[in-house]
Scaffold this motif. Structure first.
Motif, PDB file in Angstrom:
ATOM      1  N   ALA A  26      24.672 -20.466  -3.467  1.00 63.69           N
ATOM      2  CA  ALA A  26      25.701 -21.496  -3.516  1.00 63.69           C
ATOM      3  C   ALA A  26      27.107 -20.909  -3.420  1.00 63.69           C
ATOM      4  CB  ALA A  26      25.568 -22.307  -4.802  1.00 63.69           C
ATOM      5  N   LYS A  27      27.289 -19.654  -3.824  1.00 64.82           N
ATOM      6  CA  LYS A  27      28.602 -19.034  -3.806  1.00 64.82           C
ATOM      7  C   LYS A  27      29.014 -18.545  -2.423  1.00 64.82           C
ATOM      8  CE  LYS A  27      28.569 -17.462  -8.576  1.00 64.82           C
ATOM      9  NZ  LYS A  27      28.568 -16.295  -9.449  1.00 64.82           N
ATOM     10  N   ARG A  28      28.164 -18.662  -1.440  1.00 68.16           N
ATOM     11  CA  ARG A  28      28.489 -18.186  -0.104  1.00 68.16           C
ATOM     12  C   ARG A  28      29.611 -19.024   0.487  1.00 68.16           C
ATOM     13  NH1 ARG A  28      23.020 -16.219   2.926  1.00 68.16           N
ATOM     14  NH2 ARG A  28      22.659 -14.510   1.509  1.00 68.16           N
ATOM     15  N   ASP A  29      30.675 -18.351   0.835  1.00 66.80           N
ATOM     16  CA  ASP A  29      31.830 -18.988   1.451  1.00 66.80           C
ATOM     17  C   ASP A  29      31.541 -19.122   2.950  1.00 66.80           C
ATOM     18  OD1 ASP A  29      34.258 -19.697   2.523  1.00 66.80           O
ATOM     19  OD2 ASP A  29      35.346 -17.955   1.768  1.00 66.80           O
ATOM     20  N   PRO A  30      31.421 -20.350   3.464  1.00 65.48           N
ATOM     21  CA  PRO A  30      31.073 -20.527   4.876  1.00 65.48           C
ATOM     22  C   PRO A  30      32.114 -19.924   5.826  1.00 65.48           C
ATOM     23  CG  PRO A  30      31.572 -22.644   3.857  1.00 65.48           C
ATOM     24  CD  PRO A  30      31.564 -21.624   2.770  1.00 65.48           C
ATOM     25  N   VAL A  31      33.374 -19.932   5.455  1.00 64.99           N
ATOM     26  CA  VAL A  31      34.416 -19.353   6.309  1.00 64.99           C
ATOM     27  C   VAL A  31      34.245 -17.833   6.373  1.00 64.99           C
ATOM     28  CG1 VAL A  31      36.902 -19.039   6.615  1.00 64.99           C
ATOM     29  CG2 VAL A  31      36.020 -21.249   5.851  1.00 64.99           C
ATOM     30  N   LEU A  32      33.967 -17.222   5.235  1.00 68.75           N
ATOM     31  CA  LEU A  32      33.745 -15.780   5.178  1.00 68.75           C
ATOM     32  C   LEU A  32      32.515 -15.392   6.004  1.00 68.75           C
ATOM     33  CD1 LEU A  32      34.535 -13.023   3.828  1.00 68.75           C
ATOM     34  CD2 LEU A  32      32.812 -13.597   2.103  1.00 68.75           C
ATOM     35  N   ILE A 163      26.322 -16.443  22.590  1.00 70.50           N
ATOM     36  CA  ILE A 163      25.579 -15.986  21.411  1.00 70.50           C
ATOM     37  C   ILE A 163      26.223 -16.499  20.132  1.00 70.50           C
ATOM     38  CG2 ILE A 163      24.976 -13.938  20.064  1.00 70.50           C
ATOM     39  CD1 ILE A 163      24.567 -12.478  22.695  1.00 70.50           C
ATOM     40  N   HIS A 164      27.542 -16.545  20.101  1.00 65.51           N
ATOM     41  CA  HIS A 164      28.244 -16.989  18.890  1.00 65.51           C
ATOM     42  C   HIS A 164      27.793 -18.384  18.480  1.00 65.51           C
ATOM     43  CE1 HIS A 164      31.457 -18.778  16.468  1.00 65.51           C
ATOM     44  NE2 HIS A 164      31.549 -17.562  15.947  1.00 65.51           N
ATOM     45  N   THR A 165      27.834 -19.325  19.406  1.00 65.64           N
ATOM     46  CA  THR A 165      27.449 -20.704  19.079  1.00 65.64           C
ATOM     47  C   THR A 165      25.987 -20.760  18.675  1.00 65.64           C
ATOM     48  OG1 THR A 165      29.087 -21.613  20.589  1.00 65.64           O
ATOM     49  CG2 THR A 165      27.271 -23.058  19.974  1.00 65.64           C
ATOM     50  N   GLN A 166      25.132 -20.105  19.453  1.00 67.71           N
ATOM     51  CA  GLN A 166      23.707 -20.176  19.147  1.00 67.71           C
ATOM     52  C   GLN A 166      23.375 -19.544  17.806  1.00 67.71           C
ATOM     53  OE1 GLN A 166      20.697 -19.451  21.870  1.00 67.71           O
ATOM     54  NE2 GLN A 166      21.522 -20.832  23.401  1.00 67.71           N
ATOM     55  N   LEU A 167      23.951 -18.392  17.515  1.00 69.68           N
ATOM     56  CA  LEU A 167      23.577 -17.678  16.299  1.00 69.68           C
ATOM     57  C   LEU A 167      24.368 -18.138  15.078  1.00 69.68           C
ATOM     58  CD1 LEU A 167      21.639 -15.512  15.338  1.00 69.68           C
ATOM     59  CD2 LEU A 167      23.412 -13.835  15.752  1.00 69.68           C
ATOM     60  N   CYS A 168      25.690 -18.135  15.184  1.00 68.28           N
ATOM     61  CA  CYS A 168      26.534 -18.437  14.013  1.00 68.28           C
ATOM     62  C   CYS A 168      26.552 -19.923  13.658  1.00 68.28           C
ATOM     63  CB  CYS A 168      27.954 -17.939  14.251  1.00 68.28           C
ATOM     64  SG  CYS A 168      28.069 -16.162  14.535  1.00 68.28           S
ATOM     65  N   SER A 169      26.412 -20.782  14.644  1.00 66.23           N
ATOM     66  CA  SER A 169      26.457 -22.223  14.388  1.00 66.23           C
ATOM     67  C   SER A 169      25.072 -22.844  14.277  1.00 66.23           C
ATOM     68  CB  SER A 169      27.232 -22.942  15.494  1.00 66.23           C
ATOM     69  OG  SER A 169      28.559 -22.499  15.539  1.00 66.23           O
ATOM     70  N   GLU A 170      24.269 -22.657  15.324  1.00 68.12           N
ATOM     71  CA  GLU A 170      22.989 -23.365  15.375  1.00 68.12           C
ATOM     72  C   GLU A 170      21.914 -22.740  14.485  1.00 68.12           C
ATOM     73  OE1 GLU A 170      22.029 -23.634  19.540  1.00 68.12           O
ATOM     74  OE2 GLU A 170      23.844 -24.788  19.966  1.00 68.12           O
ATOM     75  N   ILE A 171      21.770 -21.427  14.506  1.00 68.78           N
ATOM     76  CA  ILE A 171      20.698 -20.779  13.741  1.00 68.78           C
ATOM     77  C   ILE A 171      21.116 -20.545  12.291  1.00 68.78           C
ATOM     78  CG2 ILE A 171      19.287 -18.698  13.523  1.00 68.78           C
ATOM     79  CD1 ILE A 171      19.282 -18.571  16.612  1.00 68.78           C
ATOM     80  N   ALA A 172      22.236 -19.850  12.080  1.00 73.16           N
ATOM     81  CA  ALA A 172      22.667 -19.522  10.717  1.00 73.16           C
ATOM     82  C   ALA A 172      23.389 -20.686  10.044  1.00 73.16           C
ATOM     83  CB  ALA A 172      23.566 -18.292  10.727  1.00 73.16           C
ATOM     84  N   GLY A 173      24.059 -21.518  10.822  1.00 71.16           N
ATOM     85  CA  GLY A 173      24.778 -22.664  10.262  1.00 71.16           C
ATOM     86  C   GLY A 173      26.063 -22.289   9.542  1.00 71.16           C
ATOM     87  N   TYR A 174      26.618 -21.109   9.823  1.00 68.03           N
ATOM     88  CA  TYR A 174      27.837 -20.667   9.145  1.00 68.03           C
ATOM     89  C   TYR A 174      29.103 -21.250   9.756  1.00 68.03           C
ATOM     90  CZ  TYR A 174      24.989 -16.990   6.963  1.00 68.03           C
ATOM     91  OH  TYR A 174      24.051 -16.297   6.264  1.00 68.03           O
ATOM     92  N   CYS A 175      29.145 -21.363  11.071  1.00 65.73           N
ATOM     93  CA  CYS A 175      30.359 -21.806  11.751  1.00 65.73           C
ATOM     94  C   CYS A 175      30.200 -23.241  12.223  1.00 65.73           C
ATOM     95  CB  CYS A 175      30.651 -20.919  12.966  1.00 65.73           C
ATOM     96  SG  CYS A 175      30.865 -19.173  12.556  1.00 65.73           S
ATOM     97  N   PRO A 176      31.253 -24.033  12.083  1.00 65.66           N
ATOM     98  CA  PRO A 176      31.168 -25.394  12.620  1.00 65.66           C
ATOM     99  C   PRO A 176      31.106 -25.333  14.145  1.00 65.66           C
ATOM    100  CG  PRO A 176      33.384 -24.930  11.840  1.00 65.66           C
ATOM    101  CD  PRO A 176      32.544 -23.752  11.486  1.00 65.66           C
ATOM    102  N   GLN A 177      30.347 -26.244  14.713  1.00 66.94           N
ATOM    103  CA  GLN A 177      30.261 -26.273  16.168  1.00 66.94           C
ATOM    104  C   GLN A 177      31.510 -26.931  16.731  1.00 66.94           C
ATOM    105  OE1 GLN A 177      26.578 -28.088  17.318  1.00 66.94           O
ATOM    106  NE2 GLN A 177      25.511 -26.145  17.193  1.00 66.94           N
TER     107      GLN A 177
END
Length: 184
Positions: A26-32, A163-177
Motif C-alpha cells: 500500500a505504501k508504493r508511490d505510483p509516481v515513484l 515498451i513504456h506503455t505496454q510495461l509501465c501502464s498496461e502490465i505493471a499499472g504504475y503509469c497512467p495511460q
C-alpha cells in the motif's frame, strides 16, 4: 505449551505477516514506481544503442544431432537475452543519476536524468537533486524488477513497440495511460 495456545500464536504471526505485506504494498508511490519503470526502460534502450553492433553471440544448442550438426546461430549481442540479463543485473545502480522534477504550474512530479551522457543536453530547471530520491528510485527499481523482470526482457527481446506503455501502464499499472485527450 498446549496446542490451542500454539494455534493462536501461529494465527497471530500469520495475520501480522499478511498485514505487514499489505502495508508495504500500500505504501508504493505510483509516481515513484512509474519513474523507476520509465528510467529502467530508458537506461536499457540507451545501453542497447551504445553496444557495438558488430559484437555477436552464439545461441542455440551445442549438442550434436544425429546428422553430426549443431543447431546454433550467431546473433547480434545488443538486445539479446544474454545482453538484457547482463544489463538488468546492475541497472538499479543507475537510478542515482535521476532526480525529482516538479512542474511549477501543475505540481506534477516526474523523474529525470541529471547526469549527462556524452554530448546529451540536460535540463535542470525545476529539478531537485538529492540522495534520497536516488535511494527511493533504486528501491523501486529493485521491486519493479523483482516482479516484472521476465516481462521486461520479453518485451525487449521481441522488440515490442512502445515498451513504456505496454510495461509501465498496461502490465505493471504504475503509469497512467496517455490518451489523445491528455496530449492536447
Amino acid at each position: 505449551m498446549d496446542i490451542r495456545k500454539l494455534c493462536h500464536l501461529l494465527r497471530y504471526i500469520l495475520l501480522n505477516v499478511i498485514l505487514q505485506g499489505m502495508m508495504v504494498f500500500a505504501k508504493r508511490d505510483p509516481v515513484l514506481y512509474c519513474g523507476a519503470c520509465s528510467a529502467v526502460i530508458t537506461e536499457i534502450q540507451y545501453a542497447i544503442e551504445m553496444e557495438d553492433p558488430r559484437r555477436t553471440i552464439d545461441v542455440g544448442s551445442f549438442r550434436i544431432d544425429p546428422d553430426g550438426k549443431r543447431k546454433h546461430e550467431t546473433i547480434p549481442y545488443a538486445g539479446s537475452e544474454t545482453h538484457l540479463h547482463d544489463l538488468v543485473e546492475d541497472i538499479c545502480e543507475k537510478m542515482t543519476d535521476y532526480a525529482k522534477k516538479t512542474d511549477p504550474e501543475t505540481s506534477q512530479v516526474s523523474y529525470v536524468r541529471f547526469q549527462a551522457r556524452g554530448d546529451e543536453p540536460i535540463e535542470l530547471e525545476h529539478v531537485t537533486i538529492d540522495a534520497e530520491t536516488g535511494k527511493k528510485l533504486k528501491i523501486a527499481c529493485g521491486n519493479f524488477l523483482e516482479e516484472y523482470e521476465d516481462d521486461l526482457i520479453e518485451k525487449f527481446k521481441t522488440k515490442t513497440a512502445d515498451i513504456h506503455t505496454q510495461l509501465c501502464s498496461e502490465i505493471a499499472g504504475y503509469c497512467p495511460q496517455v490518451t489523445d485527450k491528455d496530449e492536447l
